[in-house]
Design a protein around this motif. Sequence first.
Motif, PDB file in Angstrom:
ATOM      1  N   ARG A  80      -5.893  -4.332  -5.662  1.00  0.00           N
ATOM      2  CA  ARG A  80      -4.574  -4.472  -5.062  1.00  0.00           C
ATOM      3  C   ARG A  80      -4.010  -5.879  -5.259  1.00  0.00           C
TER       4      ARG A  80
ATOM      5  N   ASP B  98      -9.770  -1.551  -5.247  1.00  0.00           N
ATOM      6  CA  ASP B  98      -8.692  -0.900  -5.990  1.00  0.00           C
ATOM      7  C   ASP B  98      -7.846  -1.890  -6.797  1.00  0.00           C
TER       8      ASP B  98
ATOM      9  N   LYS C  52       0.830  -1.206   0.000  1.00  0.00           N
ATOM     10  CA  LYS C  52       0.000   0.000   0.000  1.00  0.00           C
ATOM     11  C   LYS C  52       0.863   1.255   0.000  1.00  0.00           C
TER      12      LYS C  52
ATOM     13  N   ASN D 139       2.294   1.700  -3.380  1.00  0.00           N
ATOM     14  CA  ASN D 139       1.277   1.604  -4.431  1.00  0.00           C
ATOM     15  C   ASN D 139       1.591   0.449  -5.397  1.00  0.00           C
TER      16      ASN D 139
ATOM     17  N   SER E 235      -6.726  -4.371   2.241  1.00  0.00           N
ATOM     18  CA  SER E 235      -6.491  -3.136   2.993  1.00  0.00           C
ATOM     19  C   SER E 235      -5.545  -3.347   4.165  1.00  0.00           C
TER      20      SER E 235
END
Length: 448
Positions: free
Chosen positions: A434, A432, A54, A57, A162
């Motif tokens: 991820r 998102d 995270k 990114n 997350s």
Amino acid sequence: MDILWLRHDTSSNSSYEDARLARLFNANRPDRHPTAIVCASTQSDIIKAVQLAKIFNLQINVRSGGHSYQGWSLSDNSVLIDLANYRELEVDVSQKETWVSSGMRSDVDLELMRDYGLMLGAGHHPGVGIGGFLLQGGLSWNSRNWGWACERVKALEVVTASGDLVNCSRVENSDLFWAARGAGPYFPGVVTRFLIQLLPAPKIFRSSGYIFPVSKYQEAFSWIIQITPTFDSDTEMTAVCRSLDGTDEICFMIFFVTMKGEHEEARKALLPAHETRPKGAIQEWFCQEDGLGQEYANQVKAYPGNRRWFADNAFLKNDADVTAILKDVCMTLPDQNCIVLWYPLAPHSRRTLPDMAFSLQSDHYVATYTIYDSEGDDDKYHSWIQATAEKLSSFRIGSFSGEADFKAREFKCWGDAQWKKLAQIRKKWDPDGRICYPFKLEALDKEE
């Protein structure tokens, strides 16, 4: 927690390259380079790795065993979380269940059998990682009667995209629990541990085998298909068409492995096949002493790692004339590097599956493999795999995600309703994108 970062000149970074390629089963390795590789040994390490992704990114990828033929664990611009050193096993003998970490391998069954008289029913190859195995459904020992291994998952712990650690079961975060049983590479998180209902371990293994010349293909295949649905419930059966060891002679091979409490039970279980077998086998053996360790050794020999692989598979329609459908393929194998495997799933395939992401199965699982050494043969063997897949296309109801190369052709590995639900769960828990998936989110959205 060890972290290795990609350098501009990876050829001079041997530690990074060793970690990037660690335990990859297929020597046909993708030219993809994670930005960072995290060698996790605790649940806390996994949480920190997700948080690291995270911060920078980056996407997140996971490797438990490295047995995916397509090298799913390698992606550019990602953090690869390697779970090889994350090994936890907590057994509750009274409840016959275990918490097992995703980094454990299928050979954990040897430990469970030895120390507790119990069995997870994991993968056929000892090096298969428990994480990927269960997420893809778990084609386990004796699936035709014991079912898919993911059906025995009772709960799990997940680090979400997350970075939160959540518990999942039928009553807590039930959507992630639903997805974990069969979502495969589309699961929107990192499973750290599974709670699995264990099976009583068999006390003995015994095996029979019959190797026929290809001229006996029709008779032998018709025989094994006929006896399978009602055969002994503790006996696994497979048929393989490949060259006999050390020769170019294509043979049709049928194997039985029965798992029982004592020898006489095993003999009685295997006797009906021995008494009704077609005549004319090149080699045969009956009720031979065996064991899980020996079976693992057989699998490693027959399906070796660190060679170049292409693979494909199909669940064929229950009423398909499998003998006729596969005849052209089996009778014309190009050489000793090509294999056709038939794995029967009846009678379990006729039962209604639990409500879970895994949703496609049939009486007949067929897998095709090429196992070879030279990069110069890639086009030859890839073409054979693709041509064989095309021959099976009109009889296929779907495929098993564990042996599907999503970049080679379109695969249907989930029911339509389950695929739609999985996409919704993915958007909820990983909005998102991820987590790395075989296809990017935009492509998946179009498929919905």
